[in-house]
Design an enzyme around this catalytic site. Structure first.
Site: not given
Length: 404
Positions: A121, A198, A201, A224, A362
């Site tokens: 991202h 990260d 997600q 999320k 993104c």
């Protein structure tokens, strides 16, 4: 039992209509919807104990502080974090990444190398580019293949004694690929490099274990995982957090202030300047309670069924191509139909009450890799149904007939 009707009843927004049709919400990778249990936690805060925290002796302040710190403990338990001071509240994943990148400005020098994966991202690309501009370090990219999987041998070849940092998403937001982060972390540690993952997600699909992974930093956004926007967390190993300087200055992050010198508060408050999103932090904890009550094993099993069903149905549409066919992936399908712009498909689906995401998500370098302007992305959650997928397929077929 995974009672989908009961679960859907928890989400007020799923009852509404869009353009006169029942809402079909397939933009979960951008943000999940919020159950009434989390909404109630937000209302309860503002209705009953709205006050600033850590600073007051009055009853409301103490109650708010207790609830906020209880949410920090929920995050600690959920991610199996060793020490409570390793949980830093932030405004979300982007804030968390920038906090770490800013801190490493004083630790890197010219000639050092930073590795990022090709499927990041923008929030896990731009801060590191800015860091390299400030320090003279070099940014290198771990390549991917057409299936949307990282080329791990290339990763091993890139690692060397100049590698100081490795950054990778746990799950690709554009493709749904689940990356082999345990292997990535172990290899990076072999050359003495730190690793930031990260986890934005991954959070709604995977219950990551910080101690088992032995990762140095891990980031999550509450929105999320059925929580509110504007709040998230950074996990960092205590040793690293003590090395990094504060990201912002202000109240709460200080131990003592004079005009001659300021000393900083201990962890985690060293990185939590100013009045935080108190209600958001408490609601983040409520969202994790909700997800854990459902059970991540049950969520994973159900979402896999949705993914397999949608994949089969969509591939039956002539000219439709799916991008991201990794063996291990979450319930995300990015696709295009030959000679049709993804925006046009998304616009028609919206008229039918179906919410999908269109564009580069993104993650523009991924689209450049595939030489496409973007994709239509349908991302499924545990509150979606096969009947909704049928509506999506019918809508895509209708859009195809209108646009070709």
């Amino acid at each position: 039992m995974f009672n989908i009707a009961k679960i859907r009843a928890d989400f007020p927004i799923l009852k509404r209509k869009v353009n006169g049709r029942p809402l079909v919400y397939f933009d979960n990778a951008a943000t999940s919807q919020t159950p009434i249990q989390v909404i109630d936690a937000i209302v309860d805060y503002y209705s009953n104990y709205n006050a600033n925290i850590h600073r007051g002796v009055h009853a409301l302040s103490q109650e708010a502080t207790d609830k906020y710190e209880a949410a920090r403990q929920k995050i600690q338990r959920h991610y199996n974090i060793g020490k409570i001071q390793e949980v830093i509240f932030t405004s979300g994943t982007t804030h968390s990444i920038n906090l770490v990148a800013n801190g490493f400005s004083s630790l890197l020098e010219k000639g050092d190398e930073i590795l990022v994966s090709a499927m990041e991202h923008h929030s896990n690309i731009v801060p590191w580019q800015m860091l390299c501009e400030r320090t003279g370090a070099t940014l290198k990219v771990i390549p991917m293949n057409l299936d949307g999987e990282l080329l791990m041998q290339d990763y091993y070849d890139l690692l060397n004694d100049r590698t100081k940092l490795v950054f990778c998403n746990h799950v690709s937001n554009a493709l749904g690929t689940i990356n082999p982060i345990a292997e990535i972390i172990e290899a990076a540690h072999g050359v003495g490099a730190a690793v930031l993952v990260d986890g934005a997600q991954a959070a709604p699909h995977i219950k990551a274990d910080m101690q088992q992974l032995d990762v140095d930093f891990y980031t999550v956004s509450a929105h999320k995982v059925c929580g509110p926007t504007g709040v998230g967390m950074l996990y960092g190993k205590e040793a690293w957090l003590r090395k990094l300087p504060p990201y912002q200055g202000g109240g709460e992050m200080i131990a003592e202030v004079t005009f001659e010198k300021t000393t900083y508060a201990d962890l985690p408050h060293k990185f939590e300047a100013g009045t935080p999103n108190i209600c958001g932090g408490i609601a983040f904890g409520a969202a994790l309670d909700y997800m854990n009550a459902l059970g991540f094993n049950a969520i994973t099993k159900y979402e896999k069924e949705l993914l397999e069903y949608a994949t089969e149905k969509l591939l039956a549409i002539g000219g439709l191509k799916i991008y991201g066919t990794a063996e291990h992936k979450t319930s995300v399908i990015s696709f295009n139909i030959k000679d049709i712009h993804p925006y046009d498909i998304g616009t028609i689906l919206d008229k039918l009450g179906i919410a999908v995401r269109t564009g580069h998500h993104c993650a523009q370098p991924i689209m450049d890799f595939y030489k496409i302007p973007g994709t239509v992305r349908a991302s499924f959650s545990f509150y979606n149904t096969k009947e909704e997928i049928d509506a999506l397929v019918e809508g895509v077929e209708r859009a195809k007939n209108m646009l070709q």
